[in-house]
Design a protein around this motif. Sequence first.
Motif, PDB file in Angstrom:
ATOM      1  N   MET A 106       0.807  -1.209   0.000  1.00 26.07           N
ATOM      2  CA  MET A 106       0.000   0.000   0.000  1.00 26.07           C
ATOM      3  C   MET A 106       0.846   1.266   0.000  1.00 26.07           C
ATOM      4  O   MET A 106       0.576   2.212  -0.732  1.00 26.07           O
ATOM      5  CB  MET A 106      -0.940   0.004   1.211  1.00 26.07           C
ATOM      6  CG  MET A 106      -2.009  -1.073   1.164  1.00 26.07           C
ATOM      7  SD  MET A 106      -3.131  -0.926  -0.257  1.00 26.07           S
ATOM      8  CE  MET A 106      -3.890   0.664   0.076  1.00 26.07           C
ATOM      9  N   MET A 107       1.862   1.295   0.847  1.00 25.78           N
ATOM     10  CA  MET A 107       2.611   2.535   1.062  1.00 25.78           C
ATOM     11  C   MET A 107       3.946   2.558   0.320  1.00 25.78           C
ATOM     12  O   MET A 107       4.523   3.619   0.101  1.00 25.78           O
ATOM     13  CB  MET A 107       2.859   2.738   2.565  1.00 25.78           C
ATOM     14  CG  MET A 107       1.585   2.688   3.411  1.00 25.78           C
ATOM     15  SD  MET A 107       0.417   3.987   2.977  1.00 25.78           S
ATOM     16  CE  MET A 107       1.250   5.419   3.679  1.00 25.78           C
ATOM     17  N   GLY A 108       4.473   1.394  -0.030  1.00 26.28           N
ATOM     18  CA  GLY A 108       5.809   1.336  -0.595  1.00 26.28           C
ATOM     19  C   GLY A 108       5.835   1.062  -2.083  1.00 26.28           C
ATOM     20  O   GLY A 108       4.839   1.213  -2.790  1.00 26.28           O
ATOM     21  N   HIS A 109       7.002   0.607  -2.558  1.00 32.31           N
ATOM     22  CA  HIS A 109       7.224   0.404  -3.985  1.00 32.31           C
ATOM     23  C   HIS A 109       7.123  -1.058  -4.410  1.00 32.31           C
ATOM     24  O   HIS A 109       7.545  -1.402  -5.514  1.00 32.31           O
ATOM     25  CB  HIS A 109       8.589   0.981  -4.383  1.00 32.31           C
ATOM     26  CG  HIS A 109       8.579   2.472  -4.537  1.00 32.31           C
ATOM     27  ND1 HIS A 109       8.379   3.093  -5.744  1.00 32.31           N
ATOM     28  CD2 HIS A 109       8.703   3.460  -3.628  1.00 32.31           C
ATOM     29  CE1 HIS A 109       8.410   4.413  -5.581  1.00 32.31           C
ATOM     30  NE2 HIS A 109       8.607   4.658  -4.303  1.00 32.31           N
ATOM     31  N   ARG A 110       6.562  -1.919  -3.562  1.00 30.12           N
ATOM     32  CA  ARG A 110       6.351  -3.299  -3.985  1.00 30.12           C
ATOM     33  C   ARG A 110       5.317  -3.320  -5.110  1.00 30.12           C
ATOM     34  O   ARG A 110       4.335  -2.567  -5.081  1.00 30.12           O
ATOM     35  CB  ARG A 110       5.863  -4.149  -2.815  1.00 30.12           C
ATOM     36  CG  ARG A 110       5.913  -5.652  -3.100  1.00 30.12           C
ATOM     37  CD  ARG A 110       5.420  -6.443  -1.910  1.00 30.12           C
ATOM     38  NE  ARG A 110       5.665  -7.873  -2.089  1.00 30.12           N
ATOM     39  CZ  ARG A 110       6.665  -8.547  -1.564  1.00 30.12           C
ATOM     40  NH1 ARG A 110       7.537  -7.906  -0.785  1.00 30.12           N
ATOM     41  NH2 ARG A 110       6.828  -9.836  -1.777  1.00 30.12           N
ATOM     42  N   CYS A 111       5.512  -4.187  -6.084  1.00 22.43           N
ATOM     43  CA  CYS A 111       4.653  -4.209  -7.273  1.00 22.43           C
ATOM     44  C   CYS A 111       3.198  -4.481  -6.913  1.00 22.43           C
ATOM     45  O   CYS A 111       2.877  -5.514  -6.304  1.00 22.43           O
ATOM     46  CB  CYS A 111       5.160  -5.265  -8.247  1.00 22.43           C
ATOM     47  SG  CYS A 111       4.146  -5.419  -9.732  1.00 22.43           S
ATOM     48  N   ALA A 112       2.324  -3.565  -7.306  1.00 23.89           N
ATOM     49  CA  ALA A 112       0.892  -3.734  -7.036  1.00 23.89           C
ATOM     50  C   ALA A 112       0.333  -4.937  -7.771  1.00 23.89           C
ATOM     51  O   ALA A 112      -0.655  -5.546  -7.344  1.00 23.89           O
ATOM     52  CB  ALA A 112       0.137  -2.467  -7.450  1.00 23.89           C
TER      53      ALA A 112
END
Length: 419
Positions: free
Chosen positions: A360-366
């Motif tokens: 939700m808040m970071g750069h992990r792939c949606a």
Amino acid sequence: MNMTKSIPREEGLDHSLSLLREGYMYIPNRKKSFASNVFETRLLGQSAICMSGEKAAELFYDEEKFMRNGVAPKRLQKTLFGEEGVQTLDDEAHRHRKSMFMSLMTKNSLEALHEITKTQWQFAAKKWEQMEQIILYDETKEIMCRIACEWGGVPIKEEEVKERAEQLAALFESPTALGPQHWKGRHARKQVEHWIGGLVNQVREGNLTPPEGTALREISLHKDLEGKWLEEEIAAVEVVNIIRPIVAIAIYINFTALAIHHYPEQKEKLETADAKYFQMFVQEVRRFYPFFPMAAAKVRKDFTWEGYSFKKGTLTLLDLYGTNHDAELWDNPDLFNPYRFSGWNNSPFDFIPQGGGDYMMGHRCAGEFVTIEIMEVSLKFLVNHLIYQLPEQDLSYSLVSMPSIPKSGIILTDIKKIM
């Protein structure tokens, strides 16, 4: 008193060519030679810090210490990412844009994706029964293109599918290529953004109404922090940031087929397995085989970590492939073993095929949810609903080429669909 120590450093003026020559193994090779999870080198004419491992991943996704704006080289923006997309944003602008992507990942939406994927595999299998042989990679790019467009609310005619699939594939096949292949990717980026930009414009003018909750609708009508629609070009980039990664799942599908072939005992287990084992198998495919080699960021401010000094503005690369094969994190990492995920603790930093950190808040792939959903449906179809033969062919894959794809594209013959 805080004591700093020197980061192991690779000597030489620039090692960009070494990165291209060694591919996925560039960071793991130096990690081994330096006996360190952190080392410094020079890439693209600038100092760069390379890191690997769970602790390094946790540091890398600390937004107080790293930023993404201005990081991606132009050759990646002109092919893989597009310009001014969510990957280039930081702080509140990133969180606001990321929330738009995450809003697409609802339970109902993923259930719809499940059904779309099943239908497209059935459609493909019916066609394949009439063919002497197929190249699975080429066919799955088209399957994934159909899935991406239908799920994303993007209208596409059947006669366009092959061309659009090839254009979208060129975006992830070309970033590290040199010469004609790279320019093919840049040209494809222009074509795809022009196509999608026209659709965005139609949505905004009321001439096209995609279903609620689909990427084309939600991104076209999304408003930024100032309450304004995204520029048409940026909206197009973000729609492509949904459909391009889905087409790229074709790579994982091919490695899934390769795993079924190379590990026949696994196929026997899958034929009677429950849903949990299918998920473990999919996760092991994502861990074991190469996909994204690394992620990039820049140091936001000077800081010290584990005695190492990080200077503001330094390019920093996190080793995704190497972390997924880290012997400190994974028992016998070079063995294919789905059971390792039966006791996995769901850490966001040790298993990072599509990046790490918080969704939700970071750069992990949606799109990780989408990847897993499509892969599970595809695996079940390959195991339980398709009979085929693999004639003699070159099934090897390279850890130098990025992305890596089995050399033959996996040729299948004598295809029969079963209930």
